[in-house]
Write a protein that holds these residues in place. Structure first.
Motif, PDB file in Angstrom:
ATOM      1  N   VAL A  18       0.843  -1.199   0.000  1.00  0.00           N
ATOM      2  CA  VAL A  18       0.000   0.000   0.000  1.00  0.00           C
ATOM      3  C   VAL A  18       0.874   1.243   0.000  1.00  0.00           C
ATOM      4  O   VAL A  18       0.587   2.231  -0.685  1.00  0.00           O
ATOM      5  N   ARG A  19       1.932   1.192   0.776  1.00  0.00           N
ATOM      6  CA  ARG A  19       2.940   2.261   0.775  1.00  0.00           C
ATOM      7  C   ARG A  19       4.232   1.714   0.176  1.00  0.00           C
ATOM      8  O   ARG A  19       4.597   0.574   0.420  1.00  0.00           O
ATOM      9  N   GLY A  20       4.911   2.505  -0.605  1.00  0.00           N
ATOM     10  CA  GLY A  20       6.165   2.046  -1.185  1.00  0.00           C
ATOM     11  C   GLY A  20       5.996   1.572  -2.612  1.00  0.00           C
ATOM     12  O   GLY A  20       4.912   1.632  -3.200  1.00  0.00           O
ATOM     13  N   LYS A  21       7.094   1.064  -3.166  1.00  0.00           N
ATOM     14  CA  LYS A  21       7.133   0.705  -4.572  1.00  0.00           C
ATOM     15  C   LYS A  21       6.807  -0.767  -4.803  1.00  0.00           C
ATOM     16  O   LYS A  21       7.034  -1.612  -3.944  1.00  0.00           O
ATOM     17  N   GLN A  50      -9.989  -1.923  -2.346  1.00  0.00           N
ATOM     18  CA  GLN A  50      -8.577  -1.577  -2.226  1.00  0.00           C
ATOM     19  C   GLN A  50      -7.738  -2.118  -3.377  1.00  0.00           C
ATOM     20  O   GLN A  50      -6.779  -1.474  -3.813  1.00  0.00           O
ATOM     21  N   LEU A 136      -2.818   4.347   7.063  1.00  0.00           N
ATOM     22  CA  LEU A 136      -2.948   4.327   5.616  1.00  0.00           C
ATOM     23  C   LEU A 136      -3.192   5.730   5.073  1.00  0.00           C
ATOM     24  O   LEU A 136      -3.698   6.599   5.801  1.00  0.00           O
ATOM     25  N   PRO A 137      -2.857   5.982   3.803  1.00  0.00           N
ATOM     26  CA  PRO A 137      -3.240   7.235   3.180  1.00  0.00           C
ATOM     27  C   PRO A 137      -4.754   7.412   3.251  1.00  0.00           C
ATOM     28  O   PRO A 137      -5.497   6.421   3.297  1.00  0.00           O
ATOM     29  N   GLN A 140      -6.899   5.332   0.804  1.00  0.00           N
ATOM     30  CA  GLN A 140      -6.864   3.904   1.107  1.00  0.00           C
ATOM     31  C   GLN A 140      -7.635   3.602   2.391  1.00  0.00           C
ATOM     32  O   GLN A 140      -8.328   2.594   2.492  1.00  0.00           O
TER      33      GLN A 140
END
Length: 277
Positions: A18-21, A50, A136-137, A140
């Motif tokens: 969810v976060r990151g590449k 999601q 979470l953002p 999201q």
């Protein structure tokens, strides 16, 4: 549907964080399997909402398993014959394995009252509180609020002994309680192995053959591999712990260990499956 040597069930949570590449090369891996006519079924603990955006970005048009084995989601018209006992959820035909909401919400409320352990369901929070408590953002976090099956929550200042008592009571009732960092989820009837079995049957019926069921999972998600004929366990040697290394040594021989950071890991998997990279 074209004949295929295998159906790939891939746990994507560690590959599409969810976060990151995204894990390097995972997009090319999906494209290579598509070119080889090998379906790749995404498996995730996230909700249908999601996972929608990552599927769209990578052009994933195959079924997926969401909410940690709560349900199998089929794109419209994917199989010529509609499977029995399905429900319509958004744009998808869903084969439910767990009991749909509000079963999990009611179970959580009952469990909290029975044990006297206070919990806070995420759906009860404001958008701002939701983002703060989930980590979470904002966008999201809002999608987490609308699961089809499970119920996300956190403990409200509970002592370790209270959490253990809560978990034990959930186990006694055969409910599925899973920890995700500071958050927990509760489902009534989730079963990842059954999801894999039921979807594999649908493929076998559509193809009139028995393709190999192959799992691809990171070293923190070995449960998926246990439901497959063979599998690839992706390990990150830079973050492996003594416990995870010991667990890997006990894996059956049909599971092949591969270094996730290897430049050719995806190419080797495609070749092993009988497709061309």
């Amino acid at each position: 549907m074209l004949q295929t040597p295998a159906i790939v069930f891939c746990d994507v949570d560690g590959l599409l964080p969810v976060r990151g590449k995204m894990a390097p090369g995972f997009d090319e891996f999906n494209a290579a399997l598509e070119h080889a006519a090998i379906p790749i079924v995404w498996v995730t603990h996230r909700t249908r909402l999601q996972i929608d955006d990552p599927r769209r970005k990578l052009g994933h048009n195959h079924p997926f398993i969401a909410e940690g084995g709560c349900g199998v989601y089929l794109p419209e018209g994917y199989f010529h014959l509609r499977p029995p006992k399905t429900v319509r959820l958004g744009r998808f035909t869903c084969l439910p394995i767990a009991e749909p909401q509000p079963a999990a919400a009611e179970a959580l409320e009952e469990l909290s009252a029975q044990t006297g352990v206070a919990v806070v369901p995420l759906r009860s929070l404001s958008p701002r509180e939701l983002a703060q408590n989930s980590g979470l953002p904002a966008q999201q976090a809002e999608l987490v609020r609308h699961p089809d099956f499970d119920e996300l929550f956190f403990f409200a200042g509970a002592a370790e002994a209270d959490v253990k008592r809560f978990v034990a009571e959930s186990t006694n009732r055969h409910w599925q309680l899973r920890q995700r960092g500071v958050l927990w989820s509760l489902a009534v009837g989730a079963n990842l192995k059954q999801c894999v079995r039921e979807l594999s049957k649908l493929y076998a019926r559509a193809l009139r053959s028995q393709p190999k069921v192959v799992g691809v999972a990171c070293n923190d998600a070995p449960e998926l591999l246990e439901a497959c004929d063979r599998g690839f366990l992706l390990v990150d040697s830079t973050t492996s712990t003594d416990a995870s290394m010991a667990a890997r040594k006990s894996q059956p021989a049909r599971f092949r260990e591969m270094e996730l950071r290897s430049a050719d890991v995806w190419e080797r998997i495609v070749e092993a499956l009988g497709g061309k990279s």
